[in-house]
Enzyme design. Structure first.
Site, PDB file in Angstrom:
ATOM      1  N   HIS A   1       0.809  -1.215   0.000  1.00  0.00           N
ATOM      2  CA  HIS A   1       0.000   0.000   0.000  1.00  0.00           C
ATOM      3  C   HIS A   1       0.845   1.270   0.000  1.00  0.00           C
ATOM      4  O   HIS A   1       0.677   2.163  -0.834  1.00  0.00           O
ATOM      5  CB  HIS A   1      -0.927  -0.032   1.224  1.00  0.00           C
ATOM      6  CG  HIS A   1      -1.849   1.129   1.311  1.00  0.00           C
ATOM      7  ND1 HIS A   1      -1.545   2.256   2.045  1.00  0.00           N
ATOM      8  CD2 HIS A   1      -3.039   1.367   0.721  1.00  0.00           C
ATOM      9  CE1 HIS A   1      -2.531   3.124   1.916  1.00  0.00           C
ATOM     10  NE2 HIS A   1      -3.450   2.605   1.125  1.00  0.00           N
TER      11      HIS A   1
ATOM     12  N   CYS B   1      -1.285  -2.619 -16.400  1.00  0.00           N
ATOM     13  CA  CYS B   1      -1.494  -1.509 -15.466  1.00  0.00           C
ATOM     14  C   CYS B   1      -0.909  -1.798 -14.096  1.00  0.00           C
ATOM     15  O   CYS B   1      -1.091  -1.032 -13.160  1.00  0.00           O
ATOM     16  CB  CYS B   1      -2.969  -1.160 -15.350  1.00  0.00           C
ATOM     17  SG  CYS B   1      -3.960  -2.529 -14.738  1.00  0.00           S
TER      18      CYS B   1
HETATM   19  C1  PEP Z   1      -2.527  -5.222 -10.086  1.00  0.00           C
HETATM   20  O1  PEP Z   1      -2.900  -6.121  -9.351  1.00  0.00           O
HETATM   21  O2  PEP Z   1      -1.569  -5.331 -10.867  1.00  0.00           O
HETATM   22  C2  PEP Z   1      -3.184  -3.909 -10.046  1.00  0.00           C
HETATM   23  C3  PEP Z   1      -2.818  -2.959 -10.887  1.00  0.00           C
HETATM   24  O3  PEP Z   1      -4.167  -3.710  -9.126  1.00  0.00           O
HETATM   25  P1  PEP Z   1      -3.916  -3.428  -7.588  1.00  0.00           P
HETATM   26  O4  PEP Z   1      -2.494  -3.036  -7.423  1.00  0.00           O
HETATM   27  O5  PEP Z   1      -4.857  -2.331  -7.224  1.00  0.00           O
HETATM   28  O6  PEP Z   1      -4.267  -4.718  -6.950  1.00  0.00           O
END
Ligand code: PEP
Ligand code: MG
Length: 851
Positions: free
Chosen positions: A429, A805
């Protein structure tokens, strides 16, 4: 004369315009000196020894040194300098004045004066004793060179320690210098040191032997260095120093006694002392810049007013100067724009975007962790988000120190100058939020001991840092420093903008930003992102005015109660999206529906539970029971993502409605918006079918209610291994797939993204992982799943939009992988967008050059 006597010695190559000298066989310095010879610079006679020759010398195979010495003017003094593949790899220091002995000293006395000749001899004896014969430096350093007995004492000390007289024969002296430098390079310590700086294990050392232009004697004599730019800013400015009656780089070491080069209000200059020599130097430097296509630093000697160029190296430079130098060279037509783009290391751009600890500043390191978000900041230690906010209210920079951060800390993170956490890894986080905010962050600093109750941290040496003490978080290196060292500011100047424009002209893959708030979106726009690739909507529910309706929604007993709470959240979400759409002005905005488990929004401590009980008008015991009932052993693999969307569908309904209503509102007075809706944590086709049917129904309802039409694009986040394998199935129901490589890495390795920091350093040090896979995409494992997913999706639905992403989207090596896999765009934290733009441009340019 027989042939053998006339054949050139293959080990020893006089540097002439046509001699077979190459950087790969003789090192960069030898090659550069040859270029200077070709430019007809006034360079003293110089001879190059190849990597092979030097390797042979270390192994005891000495070339014909008598012949080498005989190639120089009789009685000349010589110097030897290293010539490796890259000056940053280090290497032995230069040795000057080889050939100095009793006879030479006597011969030079009439020209230099008795005292200067003896001082020169003394200087050579001292450097030879310490660096070649490797005698105890204490016996040779710090002697008063002006004392009449200093030379005799040094010679006696040499004889005493070495148990032989100081060698008088220049051939012996040079042989020993070469042997010592060759062996120093092959030593284990030197090898490990240069390997740590990126040198290959078998990197070779070349040596150059050069006749000395003394820089001593009658008339104007001396030495110095000159360059045409300021090494900190890269702006044109003649910088360097000159010192009369000196050698080598002494002018730089005797700050006060040295002269400025051009006229300078701070003191006397070479331009005033020897105007012709100054003009000649400027001319040589400008010619070098143009012909060597680089800003060069020249090392020169003046002898009786005449200039000798001894050496030319690339001007050492800051990241900021490097960028401006490349841009100016291209603007002046010296190099092409593409070459300017190629000359800048993408990571150097990241340095420019953030404040950094000044390169030379002393660093009192107290601990290390994962360098999770670049930049550096100093401030007083605080241990809670509330204290961080209080500190910000007093205008006092603070460092927020937490075991790990949770969504509840976001406001504190906004208020802090930097964040330090005990736990976590590259995608935990604190790391993700830190990068989004451009906030320096170090996570997983497990060697420091954190005592949250006592409000202190303790380093491995037992030093205690308490709440209120000032520390510095360097998120670029991952180090925690005591106090507040000097900093250099971020440098987003015109040169940066120009270079990025050139990069964009070459780039062939789009770059979007991961942005959750209007501030993020504005940063993304400022950095020329081509849209938002991931808006994590859950980050919108942590504002104080939203948390209560959110909790009411979670606690709702009946669908009607739930609808009531959602009705409060709807206008807030709609407002969020309108703002994002307006900032992005018609560019694509990809909104990911709610992802985390619901209980992340519920309090865990007693005070929080009591507050919630009051807000909901319930007994604390009931609230506690409900919160506990919602807890999961492994929430990351539990009721989150699309699973929540299917079991509590009203949440996604509300979000879809907010998106569609915002689309109509933002399109009314701005560019038309085509929103993208993305479903997280999908692993089965049926999940998509179910959610899609509901979202289509919401779209139809909004169209009817508003009497206006709009379109939207639906996509799936591919972040479970099963989604990769079944991408062909899933693709048929959507417009796009975006690989969420944070969760995909976590699930492929079976490695918690929040706990990996604890052992990641050990794993990388042991070579188990070549890199932290949350930082650089693991091409072999996770990458194979991504490739399989991309290929199956494209086969099932040609033309489907593919992207990434996860945090890897901002990493240059990972971008190369995504581009090779044919993705349409990568999406990364806003502050990494410029790095990604440059890295992607370099890939395209490299391909164009190769074809
Ligand atoms: C991922 O899991 O790669 C992602 C972009 O989503 P998050 O980091 O919010 O889980
Ligand atoms: Mg994810």
């Amino acid at each position: 004369m027989d042939d053998a006597a006339t054949a050139p010695d293959p080990h020893v190559t006089p540097i002439t315009p046509t001699a077979p000298v190459a950087a790969v066989t003789h090192g960069g310095r030898a090659k550069c000196l040859q270029r200077l010879v070709r430019l007809e610079m006034p360079l003293p006679r110089t001879v190059a020894l190849s990597f092979d020759t030097v390797h042979g010398i270390a192994a005891g195979r000495m070339p014909d040194i008598a012949a080498l010495v005989a190639g120089f003017h009789a009685g000349a003094l010589l110097c030897v300098r290293p010539s490796s593949g890259d000056p940053d790899w280090g290497g032995p220091g230069a040795i000057l004045n080889i050939g100095m002995n009793e006879a030479r000293c006597r011969a030079l006395a009439p020209r230099l004066g008795e005292a200067a000749a003896r001082a020169l001899y003394l200087r050579f004896v001292e450097s030879y004793a310490v660096h070649v014969a490797r005698l105890d430096p204490d016996s040779f350093e710090g002697r008063d060179a002006t004392h009449p007995d200093a030379l005799a004492a040094a010679l006696a000390a040499y004889e005493d320690e070495a148990e032989e007289p100081f060698p008088q024969d220049p051939v012996v002296q040079l042989s020993e210098v070469l042997r010592s430098m060759a062996r120093a390079w092959e030593g284990t310590t030197a090898r490990l040191l240069r390997q740590a700086r990126g040198a290959p294990a078998d990197a070779g050392l070349g040596l150059v032997v050069q006749e000395m232009a003394l820089g001593l004697g009658p008339g104007e004599c001396g030495s110095g260095v000159l360059q045409l730019v300021d090494p900190e800013t890269g702006l044109p400015q003649i910088t360097g120093r000159y010192l009369s009656q000196s050698q080598g780089r002494e002018a730089l070491e005797h700050g006060l006694a040295s002269l400025y080069l051009g006229r300078d209000p701070r003191g006397p200059s070479l331009e005033e002392l020897a105007p012709q020599a100054f003009e000649d130097l400027k001319r040589h430097a400008a010619r070098m810049r143009e012909r060597l296509r680089e800003e060069m630093q020249i090392e020169f000697t003046i002898e009786d007013g005449g200039v000798h160029i001894l050496d030319g190296i690339r001007v050492p430079r800051s990241a900021r100067a490097g960028l401006r130098i490349a841009v100016r060279l291209a603007e002046d037509g010296v190099i092409s724009r593409a070459e300017a783009v190629m000359r800048i290391e993408p990571r150097a751009v990241s340095e420019l975007l953030h404040r950094q600890v000044a390169p030379g500043a002393p660093r009192a390191v107290i601990g290390r962790g994962v360098a999770a978000s670049p930049g550096a900041a100093s401030g007083r230690i605080v241990f809670t988000a509330a204290d961080a906010q209080a500190s910000a209210a007093r205008d006092e920079p603070c460092i927020l120190v937490r075991r790990e951060t949770t969504p509840e800390d976001i406001r504190g993170m906004h208020a802090a100058a930097a964040v330090l956490t005990e736990r976590g890894g590259m995608t935990s986080h604190a790391a993700v939020i830190g990068r989004g905010l451009g906030l320096p962050c170090v996570v997983g600093a497990s060697r420091i001991r954190f005592h949250f109750k006592r409000r202190q941290i303790v380093d491995t040496e037992g030093r205690v840092f308490r709440e209120g003490d000032v520390i510095t978080v360097d998120g670029t290196t991952g180090e925690i420093l005591a106090g507040s060292p000097a900093m250099v500011e971020a440098a987003l100047d015109d040169a940066f903008t120009t270079l990025m424009d050139w990069a964009d002209a070459a780039r062939d893959i789009d770059i979007r930003a991961n942005a959750d708030t209007p501030a993020d979106a504005q940063t993304a726009r400022n950095f020329a992102a081509q849209g938002i690739g991931l808006c994590r909507t859950e980050h919108m529910f942590f504002e104080a005015d939203r948390l209560t309706p959110m909790r009411e929604m979670i606690f709702a007993d009946s669908p009607a109660d739930r609808q009531e709470a959602l009705a409060l959240l709807l206008p807030m979400q709609r407002g969020d999206f309108v703002e994002l759409f307006r900032i992005m002005e018609g560019m694509p905005v990809c909104i990911r529906l709610f992802d985390p488990p619901l209980h992340e929004f519920l309090p865990s401590d007693r005070a929080g539970l009591r507050d919630l009980a009051e807000a909901l008008d319930m007994a604390v015991s009931d609230v506690t029971r409900r919160v506990e009932a919602m807890g999961e052993y492994n929430p990351m693999l539990g009721l989150r993502g699309v699973r929540l969307g299917i079991t509590v569908p009203e949440i996604y309904d509300m979000q879809a409605r907010a998106i569609f209503e915002a689309t109509l509102e933002a399109s009314r007075d701005g560019a038309p918006v085509v929103p993208e809706i993305m479903l997280p944590l999908v692993s089965a086709r049926r999940e998509v079918e179910l959610v899609r049917a509901r979202i289509d129904a919401v779209a139809a309802a909004v169209r009817t209610e508003r009497g206006r039409d709009f379109t939207y694009r639906l996509g799936v986040m591919v972040e479970t291994p099963r989604a990769c394998l079944r991408a062909g199935d899933i693709a048929q129901h959507v417009h796009f797939l975006s690989f969420g490589t944070n969760d995909l890495t976590q699930m492929t390795y079976g490695l918690s993204r929040d706990d990996a920091g604890r052992f990641m350093q050990a794993y990388v040090a042991e070579g188990v992982f070549s890199e932290d896979p949350f930082h650089v995409l693991d091409h072999e494992g996770v990458g194979e799943l991504v490739s399989i997913g991309a290929e199956r999706a494209r086969r099932a639905k040609p033309g489907i939009t593919l992207s990434i992403c996860g945090e890897h989207g901002g990493n240059p090596e990972s971008i190369a992988f995504c581009r090779a896999a044919g993705m349409d765009y990568v999406s990364c934290s806003p502050f990494r967008v410029p790095v990604a733009r440059l890295a992607a441009a370099q890939l395209a340019i490299r391909d164009a050059w190769q074809n």
